[in-house]
Design a protein around this motif. Sequence first.
Motif, short mmCIF file in Angstrom:
data_model
loop_
_atom_site.label_atom_id
_atom_site.label_comp_id
_atom_site.label_asym_id
_atom_site.label_seq_id
_atom_site.Cartn_x
_atom_site.Cartn_y
_atom_site.Cartn_z
N VAL A 82 -17.07 17.82 48.88
CA VAL A 82 -16.63 19.22 48.87
C VAL A 82 -17.80 20.17 48.54
O VAL A 82 -17.74 21.36 48.86
CB VAL A 82 -15.50 19.39 47.81
N LEU A 83 -18.86 19.63 47.94
CA LEU A 83 -19.94 20.50 47.46
C LEU A 83 -20.59 21.38 48.54
O LEU A 83 -20.83 22.56 48.29
CB LEU A 83 -21.01 19.67 46.74
N PRO A 84 -20.85 20.86 49.74
CA PRO A 84 -21.42 21.75 50.76
C PRO A 84 -20.51 22.94 51.08
O PRO A 84 -20.98 24.07 51.25
CB PRO A 84 -21.57 20.85 51.99
N LEU A 85 -19.21 22.67 51.09
CA LEU A 85 -18.24 23.75 51.37
C LEU A 85 -18.25 24.76 50.21
O LEU A 85 -18.14 25.98 50.42
CB LEU A 85 -16.85 23.14 51.50
N LEU A 86 -18.41 24.26 49.00
CA LEU A 86 -18.47 25.11 47.81
C LEU A 86 -19.70 26.03 47.90
O LEU A 86 -19.63 27.22 47.60
CB LEU A 86 -18.53 24.24 46.56
N TYR A 87 -20.81 25.46 48.37
CA TYR A 87 -22.03 26.24 48.53
C TYR A 87 -21.81 27.36 49.56
O TYR A 87 -22.20 28.52 49.34
CB TYR A 87 -23.18 25.33 48.97
N LEU A 88 -21.17 27.01 50.66
CA LEU A 88 -20.92 28.01 51.71
C LEU A 88 -19.98 29.11 51.18
O LEU A 88 -20.19 30.30 51.44
CB LEU A 88 -20.30 27.36 52.95
N ASN A 89 -18.95 28.71 50.42
CA ASN A 89 -18.02 29.71 49.87
C ASN A 89 -18.72 30.64 48.89
O ASN A 89 -18.41 31.83 48.82
CB ASN A 89 -16.84 29.02 49.18
N ASN A 90 -19.68 30.10 48.12
CA ASN A 90 -20.42 30.94 47.18
C ASN A 90 -21.28 31.98 47.89
O ASN A 90 -21.63 33.00 47.32
CB ASN A 90 -21.34 30.08 46.30
N ASN A 91 -21.65 31.67 49.12
CA ASN A 91 -22.48 32.60 49.90
C ASN A 91 -21.67 33.26 51.01
O ASN A 91 -22.23 33.64 52.05
CB ASN A 91 -23.68 31.84 50.48
N ALA A 92 -20.38 33.41 50.76
CA ALA A 92 -19.47 33.95 51.79
C ALA A 92 -19.88 35.35 52.24
O ALA A 92 -19.81 35.66 53.43
CB ALA A 92 -18.04 33.95 51.28
N SER A 93 -20.31 36.20 51.28
CA SER A 93 -20.63 37.58 51.68
C SER A 93 -21.83 37.61 52.62
O SER A 93 -21.87 38.42 53.56
CB SER A 93 -20.85 38.46 50.46
N VAL A 94 -22.78 36.71 52.41
CA VAL A 94 -23.95 36.64 53.32
C VAL A 94 -23.49 36.16 54.70
O VAL A 94 -23.88 36.72 55.73
CB VAL A 94 -25.02 35.69 52.74
N LEU A 95 -22.66 35.13 54.70
CA LEU A 95 -22.15 34.58 55.97
C LEU A 95 -21.33 35.64 56.72
O LEU A 95 -21.44 35.76 57.94
CB LEU A 95 -21.27 33.36 55.70
N MET A 96 -20.51 36.39 55.97
CA MET A 96 -19.68 37.43 56.60
C MET A 96 -20.57 38.45 57.30
O MET A 96 -20.24 38.95 58.37
CB MET A 96 -18.84 38.16 55.54
N ASP A 97 -21.69 38.77 56.67
CA ASP A 97 -22.58 39.78 57.24
C ASP A 97 -23.36 39.23 58.44
O ASP A 97 -23.50 39.88 59.46
CB ASP A 97 -23.55 40.26 56.15
N LYS A 98 -23.86 37.97 58.27
CA LYS A 98 -24.72 37.40 59.33
C LYS A 98 -23.89 36.97 60.54
O LYS A 98 -24.34 37.06 61.68
CB LYS A 98 -25.47 36.17 58.81
#
Lengths: 302, 290
Positions: free
Chosen positions: B235-251
């Motif tokens: 689950v850790l990779p998904l947790l990392y992505l969720n922590n950076n959700a605002s960056v992903l939303m923008d990019k």
Amino acid sequence: MVKKIIYPIAFILLFAVIFSLLDYRGDYLAERKLYFTDKAFTAILKGPEFIPPAFYAQTAAQYKDIITKYAKTVSSKKARLLLGRLYISKKEFDAARGEFNNILKKIPEDKNYCAEALFAIGNSYEAEDKWSKALSAYESIMDDYIGTTRALNTPLYIANYYKRKNDDAGKNNYLLKAEGYYKKIAQAYPNTQLGYIALNYEITSLQLLEKWGAVLEILKNILTDYPNAPDIIRNVRMIEMISIQKLKIPQLAIDILNDFINRHPQHNLNNLLKNQIKVINNKLINKIDSEPDNNVNKPSKP
Amino acid sequence: MSKNKNTIFPLLNNTFQTIKKHPVTLFPLAIAAFLELFTLELIYFLPRWPLNSLFAPIVRSLWGEGLLHYPRNFFLMYKLFYYAQIAIYVLVGGYLTAVACSMFGDINADKKLNLKEPLKKTAKRYLDIFCIVLISTICFFIIRSAYNLILNFIISNKFHPYNHIIIAIKKGLLYSASYAYFFLNIFVEAAFAYCLPLIVLENKKILQALKYNFIIVKNNFITTLLLIIIPALFVLPLLYLNNNASVLMDKMFPEVVFLLLSGGIILSLFINTLIIALITQFFLSKWLKK
């Protein structure tokens, strides 16, 4: 077993389709489309000279699409303004003003948007170096759309224009005009949020003119007339700063704070104000003690 | 550690093969996953008509108007889905986990496997299961609140505000808070790991189940922890992505949040089934040995 997997997935997909269709002309989809179109516009603004014409045309088409498809939404109003600004970035000033005039014709009841449209018309004239026409547009906002945020910002915007052009006389003249404008609004709308905001803008104008005595007088009036304003502590700090650092008469701050405490004996900030009076008094006493030849009067008892 | 290695890896392999051979064991937690996906979908459509006419006033009064508009509604999605997941887990998820546990018990006893029997059998113990799940959830929140209090003290200005090394540690602690909650969750899960097998397979009452659970956990803490951590690490990779959700939303695009949460639900289905299978298998091997 396959049915047990397919049926729940089908149910979720069907639910998604139904709810998507129910709101297909709604605010949400308009906002979504506007978000992506704005991203494209932001990319254009970073380097308008490098953007191919087809990209401009595509972005403009997307704004027009929002305006026609989602006509009754807030996003369609925003799209009209942004389309005009897109034309300004392309230096198509007449087309831009056409869009802004459309807003004034089609949504006259929305004062905020009309004020923004008129401001954008002024910006388009400014970009063409036609300052007199720009000024005329800006002053129309001040006269016709009193109470909107744009109308309150505009006088200081104009003064800042003169400052950018290194025209100190023009800047100071306009700041005086702005001060008069805000004073008129504060007097016309006493004990209202608009009146309070106008007084704060008046303070800003006077600060830029460095008329500290007048600023202090208005701050005193604000404390008297708006004792429960949300930023009362900021106003108290300004009173101290101006009395002590600008006018170098700390007694003024003490008098104003004491006056407030006497007028509002049950106010929940009185303890804080009494502490501040003590701090100012202590600073005064320390200053007098360290400068024995100083002619400043001893502070009054708190 | 070598004793654990000799237990864990064969058990992992054996459990994985069991699930592969009996995919019907995925169904109980698939029901929970379906409920979570449906809830997530409701939350996704919440800012839109007709759901907004019901829920918008509530969201507006609690969190403000901004979270009802695109794209900030996706930040609201995280908040609301988090609360919904807790509610689903406490009300239904615990029971469905117990059903999965019962199915693994049946596999171990070489009984014929179906979904209806364990659902009916476990339903009779719903109240006990609900209490255990509620107790473990409350324990997690207490431990998390204690962690937050300590964290707030450490990162406050009162605590060595000018030491550069301490400031760097503070930043690190703040950034890793969500990972800390993840490991705290695993710790609490390990502490209550055997309650459901004891209730469902050995028919113990709540207090007895808790007592024997703590005895087994105390004697096999490292093994229990490893049995839960090893699958959970996926689950850790998904947790990392969720922590950076605002960056992903923008990019990328804001809907990536919906995809991340949905992916998390599907991944959790497989991981949680594996965990309950491992715990049940280990429990039965220890209990039967007794």
